[in-house]
Design an enzyme around this catalytic site. Structure first.
Site, PDB file in Angstrom:
ATOM      1  N   LYS A  77      31.076  48.470  38.423  1.00  0.00           N
ATOM      2  CA  LYS A  77      30.691  48.296  39.827  1.00  0.00           C
ATOM      3  C   LYS A  77      31.898  48.464  40.729  1.00  0.00           C
ATOM      4  O   LYS A  77      32.955  47.934  40.416  1.00  0.00           O
ATOM      5  CB  LYS A  77      30.115  46.891  40.011  1.00  0.00           C
ATOM      6  CG  LYS A  77      29.931  46.437  41.418  1.00  0.00           C
ATOM      7  CD  LYS A  77      30.729  45.183  41.795  1.00  0.00           C
ATOM      8  CE  LYS A  77      32.188  45.382  41.844  1.00  0.00           C
ATOM      9  NZ  LYS A  77      32.982  44.309  42.419  1.00  0.00           N
ATOM     10  N   THR A  78      31.818  49.206  41.766  1.00  0.00           N
ATOM     11  CA  THR A  78      32.739  49.168  42.905  1.00  0.00           C
ATOM     12  C   THR A  78      32.409  50.326  43.833  1.00  0.00           C
ATOM     13  O   THR A  78      32.259  51.471  43.373  1.00  0.00           O
ATOM     14  CB  THR A  78      34.247  49.211  42.549  1.00  0.00           C
ATOM     15  OG1 THR A  78      34.984  49.251  43.780  1.00  0.00           O
ATOM     16  CG2 THR A  78      34.686  50.365  41.687  1.00  0.00           C
TER      17      THR A  78
ATOM     18  N   ARG B  90      35.995  36.257  43.407  1.00  0.00           N
ATOM     19  CA  ARG B  90      37.126  36.995  42.837  1.00  0.00           C
ATOM     20  C   ARG B  90      37.999  36.158  41.898  1.00  0.00           C
ATOM     21  O   ARG B  90      39.118  36.537  41.588  1.00  0.00           O
ATOM     22  CB  ARG B  90      37.998  37.556  43.967  1.00  0.00           C
ATOM     23  CG  ARG B  90      37.376  38.703  44.726  1.00  0.00           C
ATOM     24  CD  ARG B  90      38.401  39.486  45.504  1.00  0.00           C
ATOM     25  NE  ARG B  90      37.791  40.530  46.318  1.00  0.00           N
ATOM     26  CZ  ARG B  90      37.476  41.741  45.857  1.00  0.00           C
ATOM     27  NH1 ARG B  90      37.718  42.064  44.618  1.00  0.00           N
ATOM     28  NH2 ARG B  90      36.924  42.634  46.655  1.00  0.00           N
TER      29      ARG B  90
ATOM     30  N   ASP C 176      34.397  51.568  45.685  1.00  0.00           N
ATOM     31  CA  ASP C 176      35.613  52.390  45.788  1.00  0.00           C
ATOM     32  C   ASP C 176      35.569  53.649  44.919  1.00  0.00           C
ATOM     33  O   ASP C 176      36.323  54.586  45.150  1.00  0.00           O
ATOM     34  CB  ASP C 176      36.846  51.574  45.388  1.00  0.00           C
ATOM     35  CG  ASP C 176      37.109  50.425  46.350  1.00  0.00           C
ATOM     36  OD1 ASP C 176      36.296  50.219  47.262  1.00  0.00           O
ATOM     37  OD2 ASP C 176      38.125  49.730  46.176  1.00  0.00           O
TER      38      ASP C 176
ATOM     39  N   GLY D  68      34.042  42.531  44.924  1.00  0.00           N
ATOM     40  CA  GLY D  68      33.349  42.918  46.160  1.00  0.00           C
ATOM     41  C   GLY D  68      31.920  43.359  45.892  1.00  0.00           C
ATOM     42  O   GLY D  68      31.609  43.898  44.833  1.00  0.00           O
TER      43      GLY D  68
ATOM     44  N   ASP E 112      39.497  45.418  37.636  1.00  0.00           N
ATOM     45  CA  ASP E 112      40.109  44.127  37.306  1.00  0.00           C
ATOM     46  C   ASP E 112      39.117  43.214  36.581  1.00  0.00           C
ATOM     47  O   ASP E 112      39.458  42.571  35.591  1.00  0.00           O
ATOM     48  CB  ASP E 112      40.597  43.420  38.576  1.00  0.00           C
ATOM     49  CG  ASP E 112      41.848  44.072  39.140  1.00  0.00           C
ATOM     50  OD1 ASP E 112      42.623  44.651  38.348  1.00  0.00           O
ATOM     51  OD2 ASP E 112      42.049  44.020  40.363  1.00  0.00           O
TER      52      ASP E 112
HETATM   53  P1  FBP Z   1      35.917  45.679  44.201  1.00  0.00           P
HETATM   54  O1  FBP Z   1      37.042  46.490  43.653  1.00  0.00           O
HETATM   55  O2  FBP Z   1      35.889  44.293  43.728  1.00  0.00           O
HETATM   56  O3  FBP Z   1      34.617  46.369  43.992  1.00  0.00           O
HETATM   57  O4  FBP Z   1      36.080  45.558  45.774  1.00  0.00           O
HETATM   58  C1  FBP Z   1      36.284  46.669  46.546  1.00  0.00           C
HETATM   59  C2  FBP Z   1      36.449  46.346  48.011  1.00  0.00           C
HETATM   60  O5  FBP Z   1      35.258  46.579  48.708  1.00  0.00           O
HETATM   61  C3  FBP Z   1      37.593  47.167  48.581  1.00  0.00           C
HETATM   62  O6  FBP Z   1      37.158  48.409  49.024  1.00  0.00           O
HETATM   63  C4  FBP Z   1      38.150  46.266  49.642  1.00  0.00           C
HETATM   64  O7  FBP Z   1      39.506  46.504  49.884  1.00  0.00           O
HETATM   65  C5  FBP Z   1      37.947  44.911  49.064  1.00  0.00           C
HETATM   66  O8  FBP Z   1      36.820  44.994  48.238  1.00  0.00           O
HETATM   67  C6  FBP Z   1      37.749  43.845  50.098  1.00  0.00           C
HETATM   68  O9  FBP Z   1      37.713  42.617  49.469  1.00  0.00           O
HETATM   69  P2  FBP Z   1      37.104  41.280  50.069  1.00  0.00           P
HETATM   70  O10 FBP Z   1      35.641  41.359  49.902  1.00  0.00           O
HETATM   71  O11 FBP Z   1      37.683  40.227  49.212  1.00  0.00           O
HETATM   72  O12 FBP Z   1      37.489  41.227  51.505  1.00  0.00           O
END
Ligand code: FBP
Length: 562
Positions: free
Chosen positions: A210-211, A153, A213, A89, A184
């Site tokens: 990075k995240t 992803r 979250d 993300g 991941d």
């Molecule tokens: P990462 O762990 O890859 O940083 O992504 C976090 C996130 O933003 C989560 O908070 C959310 O649940 C998810 O990505 C959403 O994923 P997508 O962009 O595939 O809809």
């Protein structure tokens, strides 16, 4: 205003923000040729040591690395080719990681080159890339988004994919690969580093945390980038809702906030805005709360406020809540296994009803009953495809609507029993994507630039299988410490897609940690009052007290806030 015939290519704010020069930690300022590596003791994985060691025989146990001042002229003598990939993300500051990499490389040797794989890890497999030149970089400095090279992803996992990745890199004479990602993606970085070493390749792999979250952190990684900006953006929005709530005094707003697993984002936004109710997934799990108990908790506060004539309030719900409710967690785990085991049969079924009935027939009786008791929409959302890492796509599950639907029934029953005297009008929101590509805060602009620059220095020093680590983040950026943490050090074994896999351990909200303890002290007051705080928009210009503010989470965890 002066008239001009020129069409601007970006907003006025962007034009000014482009000129911002991130502040580098003192140790990196002169470049890689003036940095020496200091190695610590051999390391261990956080758990399951024997298994992790067996899977990573070539990269397990490497020492931590800290950068110290020194002369290292050899670094500047050989020109290298580095490639970067953005994975998972989006998170504010990704472009500055690339800018930091580029500047770190060029400072060491103007002939060093940086390439960006396009569209995430699949770009490596498909050999899709472009050169990041200083000219191309200019327009992207200090901007949000990942649009310079995009993200994806895809997981590089099978033997064929690993071999393909190595072949692409070898063929194009790449010396180092930088993977910018969450837990991941960085696990994947560790797998690649191991695979390359096992196959006698000298290609170095470095990860960058990075995240939004905020769950990729530990003693050495104080925070992942993007958490600061995203929570500031959500807090502005939630603060605005709090003010609207208190102005209109007629709605209960339920705000679901992103954060796939951990509730760090929700907790941080609660500290910034003081909503009436905040659910924290990790507490729900620790107390083994059922869905019914959560509804009872919410209904009691709603009824108590109604008794005081307050039929309004703000509730924060972490996106990952559903996976923390033990009965739901068990259901999701069973669904994960069943969806993986019966992938072929399910792919032949056309309707979601057919798939649901099939899955229900395979679930143990208790979980089948729970699945049947859920609103149809939510049950279907639980069955959606997992991401390539085997995670439930919780951003697509409307937990706030589930809570409201169950609350309506509960409050109607309470009304009949004369235990609820008010009205319950609700509005829902989901804030996630709104925060992922915002212009990075000053903290994230500096932090990401330093992480990128630091990653370049690690790679130039021949390190592989390390996560770029910039720490002491509550200090001024000049005083930040830099180095690398072995990726295997953060790993343990978890069940993914029905199999035991080595993964970097996620940092969940700790109930004995300061951010939660401080929240727990205040939540009763916030529940019954309107103690709302309005943090307002991110400030990029102005007094340092506002522009350089760090998150409450970081300040509580690192002891600069009481
Ligand atoms: P990462 O762990 O890859 O940083 O992504 C976090 C996130 O933003 C989560 O908070 C959310 O649940 C998810 O990505 C959403 O994923 P997508 O962009 O595939 O809809």
């Amino acid at each position: 205003m002066a008239k001009t015939n020129k069409t601007p290519t970006c907003s006025v704010l962007q034009q000014h923000r482009c000129k911002f020069k991130p502040v580098l930690p003192e140790i990196l300022k002169k470049g890689a040729c003036f940095v020496k590596t200091k190695t610590g003791k051999a390391t261990q994985s956080v758990a399951d040591q024997a298994t992790v060691k067996k899977i990573f025989p070539n990269t397990y146990g490497m020492p931590e690395i800290t950068f110290v001042k020194g002369s290292n002229p050899a670094i500047g003598k050989k020109a290298i080719k580095m490639a970067v990939v953005l994975s998972g993300g989006q998170a504010p500051g990704g472009h500055n990681v690339i800018a930091g990499l580029l500047d770190g490389l060029k400072k060491a040797n103007a002939k060093n080159k940086l390439y960006g794989f396009l569209g995430g890890p699949s770009g490596i497999l498909e050999a899709k890339w472009k050169e990041i030149t200083p000219k191309l970089m200019e327009a992207y400095r200090n901007t949000g988004g990942f649009d310079l090279i995009q993200s994806g992803r895809t997981k590089i996992e099978t033997e064929e994919q690993l071999a393909q990745a190595l072949e692409t890199l070898k063929k194009n004479k790449v010396d180092a690969l930088v993977i910018v990602g969450g837990d991941d993606s960085n696990t994947n970085a560790g797998v690649l580093a191991e695979y390359f070493k096992k196959n006698g390749s000298n290609i170095n792999v470095i990860g960058v945390p990075k995240t939004i979250d905020g769950d990729l952190k530990n003693d050495k990684i104080e925070t992942s980038f993007g958490f600061d900006t995203a929570t500031k953006i959500y807090a502005e929005l939630v603060g605005n809702i709090c003010r609207d709530v208190n102005s209109a005094q007629k709605y209960w707003h339920f705000v679901r906030l992103m954060g796939r697993s951990a509730s760090h984002i929700t907790l941080e936004v609660a500290h910034k805005t003081h909503p009436n109710i905040t659910l924290v997934g990790e507490e729900v799990l620790a107390k083994k709360m059922t869905l019914k108990q959560i509804i009872d908790y919410l209904a009691d506060i709603i009824a108590a406020r109604a008794k005081n004539g307050k039929n309004f309030g703000v509730v924060l719900v972490p996106e990952g809540l559903i996976e923390f409710i033990p009965e739901m967690k068990a259901l999701i785990a069973a669904l994960n296994d069943l969806l993986a085991d019966h992938e072929a049969e399910l792919s032949k079924m056309n309707s979601i009803v057919e798939k649901k009935d099939f899955i229900i027939s395979k679930l143990p009786a208790k979980l089948a009953a729970l699945m049947k008791s859920l609103p149809a929409g939510i049950a279907s959302q639980l069955m959606l495809d997992r991401d390539p890492h085997g995670n439930v796509q919780v951003s697509l599950i409307e937990t706030e609507k589930l809570l409201i639907e169950m609350l309506r029934t509960k409050l109607a029953d309470m009304k009949k029993a004369k235990k609820f005297v008010g009205k319950f009008n609700s509005i829902t929101h989901f804030f996630g994507y709104e925060g992922r590509c915002g212009a990075p805060s000053t903290f994230d602009a500096n932090y990401t630039y330093a992480l990128g620059y630091n990653a370049a220095v690690l790679a130039l020093n021949g390190c592989s299988g390390y996560l770029s680590s910039v720490r002491k983040l509550t200090r001024k950026p000049q005083a930040w410490e830099c180095g690398g943490v072995p990726l295997t050090m953060m790993m343990n074994i978890e069940r993914r897609k029905g199999k035991e896999k080595p993964v970097i351990r996620k940092a969940l909200v700790e109930l004995n940690g300061e951010p939660f303890k401080q929240f727990a002290k205040k939540r009763e007051l916030w529940a019954m009052s309107e103690s709302y705080f309005f943090p307002g928009p991110i400030q990029l210009f102005g007094p340092a007290e506002v522009t350089d503010m760090v998150t409450c989470t970081l300040a509580f965890e690192r002891g600069s806030k009481k």
